[in-house]
Each structure stands twice: as C-alpha cells, then as structure tokens.
Design an enzyme around this catalytic site. Structure first.
Site, PDB file in Angstrom:
ATOM      1  N   TYR A 144       8.919  26.299  31.319  1.00 38.97           N
ATOM      2  CA  TYR A 144      10.257  26.146  31.895  1.00 38.97           C
ATOM      3  C   TYR A 144      10.536  27.361  32.759  1.00 38.97           C
ATOM      4  CZ  TYR A 144      15.400  25.719  32.035  1.00 38.97           C
ATOM      5  OH  TYR A 144      16.707  25.623  32.443  1.00 38.97           O
ATOM      6  N   ASP A 239       6.072  34.213  35.450  1.00 35.37           N
ATOM      7  CA  ASP A 239       7.485  34.080  35.086  1.00 35.37           C
ATOM      8  C   ASP A 239       7.690  34.902  33.805  1.00 35.37           C
ATOM      9  OD1 ASP A 239       9.728  31.290  34.258  1.00 35.37           O
ATOM     10  OD2 ASP A 239       9.912  33.468  34.040  1.00 35.37           O
ATOM     11  N   LYS A 267      17.077  37.867  31.458  1.00 38.18           N
ATOM     12  CA  LYS A 267      17.288  38.242  30.058  1.00 38.18           C
ATOM     13  C   LYS A 267      17.363  39.755  29.854  1.00 38.18           C
ATOM     14  CE  LYS A 267      15.166  33.842  28.792  1.00 38.18           C
ATOM     15  NZ  LYS A 267      16.189  32.994  28.177  1.00 38.18           N
TER      16      LYS A 267
HETATM   17  P1  KE4 Z   1      18.101  31.283  33.167  1.00 37.42           P
HETATM   18  O1  KE4 Z   1      18.415  30.582  34.484  1.00 37.42           O
HETATM   19  O2  KE4 Z   1      18.476  30.449  31.958  1.00 37.42           O
HETATM   20  O3  KE4 Z   1      18.643  32.710  33.104  1.00 37.42           O
HETATM   21  O4  KE4 Z   1      16.508  31.471  33.112  1.00 37.42           O
HETATM   22  C1  KE4 Z   1      15.682  30.358  33.263  1.00 37.42           C
HETATM   23  C2  KE4 Z   1      14.338  30.649  32.604  1.00 37.42           C
HETATM   24  C3  KE4 Z   1      13.262  30.944  33.420  1.00 37.42           C
HETATM   25  N1  KE4 Z   1      12.045  31.219  32.890  1.00 37.42           N
HETATM   26  C4  KE4 Z   1      11.855  31.222  31.549  1.00 37.42           C
HETATM   27  C5  KE4 Z   1      10.494  31.534  31.005  1.00 37.42           C
HETATM   28  C6  KE4 Z   1      12.930  30.923  30.672  1.00 37.42           C
HETATM   29  O5  KE4 Z   1      12.716  30.906  29.332  1.00 37.42           O
HETATM   30  C7  KE4 Z   1      14.198  30.644  31.207  1.00 37.42           C
HETATM   31  C8  KE4 Z   1      15.393  30.304  30.336  1.00 37.42           C
HETATM   32  N2  KE4 Z   1      15.133  30.249  28.949  1.00 37.42           N
HETATM   33  C9  KE4 Z   1      15.996  29.361  28.188  1.00 37.42           C
HETATM   34  C10 KE4 Z   1      15.467  29.371  26.748  1.00 37.42           C
HETATM   35  N3  KE4 Z   1      14.381  28.495  26.599  1.00 37.42           N
HETATM   36  C11 KE4 Z   1      17.419  29.764  28.278  1.00 37.42           C
HETATM   37  C12 KE4 Z   1      18.329  29.081  27.275  1.00 37.42           C
HETATM   38  C13 KE4 Z   1      19.170  28.020  27.932  1.00 37.42           C
HETATM   39  O6  KE4 Z   1      18.664  27.240  28.760  1.00 37.42           O
HETATM   40  O7  KE4 Z   1      20.370  27.981  27.577  1.00 37.42           O
END
Ligand code: KE4
Length: 429
Positions: A144, A239, A267
């Site tokens: 993701y 990523d 994060k």
């Molecule tokens: P954000 O747009 O949520 O800040 O980041 C996206 C993203 C990009 N790359 C990786 C490897 C990620 O894990 C994420 C976001 N992680 C999720 C948890 N699996 C955020 C939690 C959510 O979607 O509320």
C-alpha cells in the site's frame, strides 16, 4: 471493558462523516464491533472516552515511535505555535529538518516535504516518470502506497480489508500504467519487465512490507530487484513511510543494505503531525519544480508546526540510536512470548518481525506475500483482536496490518500482553 460512550460517539460521527471515520481502517470493519474513541494518550497508553486504559501497539500507525505526547515534541510544537502556525513562505526550520533527514538517510541529497505518505508516494512516481520519460510502474500485490489512483490497483491495507482490490473511481487509463508483481517473487517482476521493455519508469516497493501484516523481503529478492532495476534503467522507489526512521536511523536502506533511487517517508518524520516527504540524489531532484519541469506543490507543505514536531522527533532518534536496538529487543521479547503461548495451545501461527514491526498470522503457511497473508484465519483473528481488547490491549483492527511498538512500552506491559493472550487463547480454537 465498557465501550458505551465510544459507541454513542460513533453513532453521532456516522451522521456527519462517511462511515463515522476519516480513514477506513479505523472503523473496525474487518474485526466487527464499534471503534474505540480516544480521549488522550501518554507514553504507551491510550485513554479512551469510557475511561479505559489500553496498551497501544499501533502508535498512530507508526509515527509515535517514542510514545504518545513525548515531552520534547510537545514542547517544540507549543513553542512554535505561539510564533504563528502557517505562512506559505519559506522558514528556517524546513531546512533544519531537511538537513537532519539527509544526514540520517543514505543515498539522498535533497528532500521535499509534503503532508502525507500518499502525497509522498504519488509525487515520487510523478518524479520518476518525469525523470525517465517512461509511463509505467510496477507495484506489488498487497503493498500500500497511499490512496492515489496509480496505487489502488489491488492495494493492500484498508482496500484489501474491504475486499475491493480495484477501487471504483480509478480509471482504466490510470490502471493500465500500473503493473502488478508478487512480493518475494523476482520472476514475476522479470516477466513484467520483459513484456513492457523500455516502458517502465519505476518499481515501487515497501522494502519491509507492513500492509499485508509485516512481511520481510528475502535477501535474494531484494538484491535481485536492485540488480534488475539497475540493468533495465528502472528507478527503484523504496516506500519507507512505515520503515523510515523506524527500522534504524537510515531506515530500510541501512537495515537491508540496499540503495534505493527515490525514498518516500511519512509517519515518524512528522512526529505525529502531518508530514510526508520524498527524497533522492541531486540529479533526480533537480527535475522537480521550481528547479525543473516536474510539478508538485502544497499549501501546508513544510508547515512550521509539523516541522517542529518532526525535528524534535528525529533529533531524539539521531542522538539516541540505541532506541532502535531497545525497540527491536522488546519486539523480539513479545514475539517469543506470543509464539510460545500459541504453540502451547496448538494454534497454527506465523509471526513475522523486523525491528519494531511485527504481525501475527493464524495460518500454518509461511507468510511471504499477499496470497499467503490472505490465507490467515480471519475468524481466529477477530476473536484474538477482541479477546485482547477486552483485556486492555489495543492491536491493529485488521490482519493486514503491522504492529508498531513504541519505546515507552515496558517489559511489564509486554508480560501483561503475553498473559492476556494466555487468557484468551483457549477461546480462539
Ligand atoms: P498516509 O497517506 O496514510 O500518510 O500514508 C500512506 C502510506 C504510504 N505507504 C505506506 C507503506 C503506508 O503504510 C501508508 C499508510 N499506512 C496506513 C496503515 N496501513 C495508514 C493507516 C490508515 O490508512 O488510516
């Protein structure tokens, strides 16, 4: 545990916010029940609106690696807020955080701040396409990279939980430029490259995956991926939204010993405030506006409050690298404890772990990719999640997520967690 007020607040939220949440995974859809509303948090503990104290194994999905309301971060944000919150003009603190991040992470000369991991990964891909003049990208099933269109092609994380691998609203025009490979399967990458010779701008990967649960790349896979990208003039995008500043000072590049061409962050780099970033060597970043033609922008990018939180967080981690070792030891202790309880009860399980990322899968099959991760027994997971929650342990409400330990967690908390599994294990069968 009583969750009456959480349920009441959830009912209220659903009147004004789709699904009552601002991010789907928070809605408990895959584990059932109503989500917990948080009042406040400190260190390793969440305090919900019903007065329950929960040991937090999510740490806001990664950012709060030092624990909630960490004094130096809070003090920095309060101090900064009194000087104004946003200017839409350059500020010195952006350079300070950029310089620190560049000094901690290998292979990057410049970094651009954005407001989320999604923005970071979306921008990184546009930069890769702009720099190479090629359109296609390869991603991996179950990984993701945020919710921008190019990535919602059998995405992991929330989209998988919702069983809608291709989100409606993503056009065929977009989807055609995203090719899907299998994690830990170099052959699947080579097949795509052979079938799209000279058309692939980048391969984007979670160098240690966290959106299928935690999945570690095999040495041959990740080394082979680097080699084939170099040979084929394809940019390798790590990523590191999850792994950056979590696995080590230098993130997965340092931990795995693999050089990426572009690295994305989120994060931890924001210390709990909205910050994403993408970084690379000079010759690639020179293509980014206003220096170069690849456009990317953001009203609140480099926001001084967010920068102050990120700078305080990264300064702590930079000055105390022993934190990474301490976190890895605590996670290994948890791993051993959970594993021995599950084995004692004869419950089939796989526990994957690297650094302070860990996940529990109820399956006999080693979890090495999305397909094997999806073989996990969801009914077991649901009972496990609620059994632990009932005893004050807050785990990710989805089997397709990694836990993120924070350094405020004590060995007493870990023992309590292992004991909680002992108490609930017999209900799992
Ligand atoms: P954000 O747009 O949520 O800040 O980041 C996206 C993203 C990009 N790359 C990786 C490897 C990620 O894990 C994420 C976001 N992680 C999720 C948890 N699996 C955020 C939690 C959510 O979607 O509320």
């Amino acid at each position: 545990m009583i969750y009456k007020r959480s349920s009441a607040l959830f009912a209220e939220a659903k009147k004004f916010i789709p699904g009552g949440v601002n991010s789907p995974v928070r809605a408990f859809k895959s584990v059932g029940g109503d989500p917990i509303f948080v009042e406040k948090a400190k260190g390793a503990y969440l305090y919900d609106v019903d007065g329950n104290r929960l040991i937090d194994y999510i740490s806001s999905w990664g950012p709060l690696i030092l624990g909630h309301a960490y004094e130096p971060v809070i003090d920095a944000v309060i101090k900064k807020a009194k000087l104004g919150t946003s200017f839409g003009m350059p500020t010195e603190i952006e350079t300070e955080l950029a310089q620190l991040a560049v000094s901690m992470v290998p292979n990057i000369d410049k970094i651009r701040f954005v407001n989320s991991g999604t923005e970071a990964c979306m921008s990184a891909i546009r930069l890769a396409r702009g720099y190479t003049g090629k359109d296609k990208i390869i991603k991996f099933a179950g990984c993701y990279h945020g919710h921008s269109d190019s990535f919602l092609i059998q995405a992991g994380s929330g989209a998988v939980t919702f069983g809608s691998p291709n989100s409606p609203g993503v056009t065929q025009g977009t989807a055609k430029d995203t090719l899907l490979a299998e994690y830990n399967d170099l052959e699947s990458v080579m097949t795509l490259i052979a079938a799209n010779k000279g058309e692939i701008a980048a391969v984007i990967i979670e160098p240690v995956a966290g959106n299928m649960g935690c999945i570690i790349p095999s040495d041959s896979f990740i080394k082979g991926l680097r080699k084939i990208c170099t040979e084929e003039n394809i940019l390798l995008v790590f990523d590191e939204v999850m792994t950056g500043f979590r696995l080590s000072r230098g993130g997965a590049q340092e931990t795995l010993g693999i050089d990426a061409d572009i690295v994305t962050f989120g994060k931890v780099i924001g210390g709990g405030l909205p910050v994403g970033a993408f970084a690379s060597r000079d010759e690639i970043m020179a293509h980014l506006a206003p220096e170069g033609p690849v456009y990317q922008a953001g009203t609140l990018s480099g926001n001084p409050l967010a920068m102050s939180a990120g700078l305080a967080m990264l300064t702590e981690l930079n000055n105390k690298p022993e934190i990474f070792e301490s976190l890895a030891k605590k996670t290994s202790y948890l791993h051993d404890g959970l594993s021995s309880v599950l084995s004692e009860h004869g419950i089939p399980n796989q526990i994957n772990r690297m650094g302070s990322m860990i996940s529990v899968h109820f399956t006999e099959t080693p979890v090495i990719d999305f397909t094997s991760s999806a073989k996990g027994n969801n009914e077991f997971f649901r009972k496990y999640f609620h059994g632990m929650l009932e005893q004050g342990i807050y785990l990710p409400p989805s089997a397709f997520e990694s836990y993120f330990l924070n350094d405020a967690i004590t060995y007493e908390d870990l023992d309590y967690t292992i004991e909680a599994l002992q108490n609930t294990a017999s209900d799992l069968k």
